[in-house]
Design an enzyme around this catalytic site. Structure first.
Site, PDB file in Angstrom:
ATOM      1  CB  CYS A 181      38.838  40.309  34.513  1.00 24.88           C
ATOM      2  SG  CYS A 181      37.824  41.755  34.108  1.00 24.88           S
ATOM      3  CG  HIS A 190      41.384  42.716  37.664  1.00 25.33           C
ATOM      4  ND1 HIS A 190      42.103  42.204  36.605  1.00 25.33           N
ATOM      5  CD2 HIS A 190      40.293  43.308  37.135  1.00 25.33           C
ATOM      6  CE1 HIS A 190      41.489  42.488  35.475  1.00 25.33           C
ATOM      7  NE2 HIS A 190      40.381  43.156  35.766  1.00 25.33           N
ATOM      8  CD  GLU A 245      44.998  40.739  38.030  1.00 23.15           C
ATOM      9  OE1 GLU A 245      44.192  39.947  38.560  1.00 23.15           O
ATOM     10  OE2 GLU A 245      44.650  41.652  37.251  1.00 23.15           O
TER      11      GLU A 245
END
Ligand code: MN
Length: 262
Positions: free
Chosen positions: A118, A225, A227
């Site tokens: 990001c 994102h 994660e």
């Protein structure tokens, strides 16, 4: 002997608030959301959290690390790429920006495996001479939901032949093509792409969603994102490829920087 665990430097995000002790003072808190730590650990890496310090300490910090992860956070100060603040620019922390730019310069000079998420890919671009859209909703015409979603949000088209495509396995027979659904939670994005950086994914509206430095053994940034999507195959593949590259040729013992100086 088994090689030691690869050490992944995670540059902390910051929260800067007005201090209570003295009028006009500010307090910086360092923080890394759990999902980044969890994904690094799952991929076999040992996370080392780096606070914002003088950029002159970037080399000393990266002596301790086998890989560098830049995480999300607030906006990038536009003074770093010669622009005036847009009215919709959010919170900035110039000290954090400068420290991360210094980390990236050291990482590139050492060919240290680096992953940007990001804001991370945005700082990569700025560090290498690129610029940013400061506020996508008011600067770029798009109907795609780029902001506000940590679950699936829009698709990206991964450039065939890129490192990212190889990592994600897109474009291969049986992979379902090069279009991948991602989540999206950003209001800034790459505008002018740095000369050496190669765009490796865009959303259907043309917004840059990933970029990499082909000259490095692993220098990959994504605008989404991963994660936050722990069960996605794309997430597992991306963090596994990053930590595996950081683990390559590690000695069994000794400081992280030893093999690069030997
Ligand atoms: Mn997006």
């Amino acid at each position: 002997m088994t090689p030691r665990t690869p050490r992944i430097a995670v540059a902390c995000s910051t929260l800067v608030t007005a201090g209570v002790a003295e009028p006009g003072s500010r307090t910086r808190r360092h923080q890394v959301p759990d999902p980044y730590v969890e994904r690094v650990v799952e991929a076999g890496g040992l996370p080392l959290l780096l606070p914002v310090v003088d950029p002159a300490w970037a080399e000393a910090y990266l002596d301790l690390a086998d890989g560098l992860l830049l995480v999300g956070g607030d906006d990038v100060d536009p003074s770093l790429y010669g622009a005036l603040p847009h009215p919709e620019l959010g919170t900035v922390d110039l000290a954090r920006d400068r420290f991360e730019v210094a980390l990236l310069r050291v990482a590139v000079a050492r060919d240290l495996p680096t992953l940007g998420v990001c804001r991370g890919v945005q700082v990569m671009n700025v560090a290498l001479g690129g610029t940013l859209w400061q506020d996508l909703p008011s600067e770029v015409a798009s109907t795609l939901p780029h902001a506000g979603r940590y679950d699936a949000s829009h698709d990206v088209d991964v450039v065939p032949g890129s490192r990212l495509a190889a990592i994600l396995g897109t474009g291969a027979p049986g992979s379902g093509g090069s279009r991948v659904p991602v989540n999206s939670h950003h209001h800034q994005a790459l505008r002018t792409v740095a000369p050496t950086l190669v765009v490796t994914a865009r959303s259907p509206d043309g917004v840059v969603e990933a970029a990499e430095l082909p000259s490095q053994r692993f220098f990959v940034g994504v605008q989404w994102h991963p994660e936050r999507l722990p069960d996605a195959e794309a997430t597992r593949r991306l963090f596994a490829a990053f930590v595996a590259e950081a683990a390559r040729d590690l000695p069994s013992r000794g400081p992280a920087g030893a093999r690069r100086r030997s």
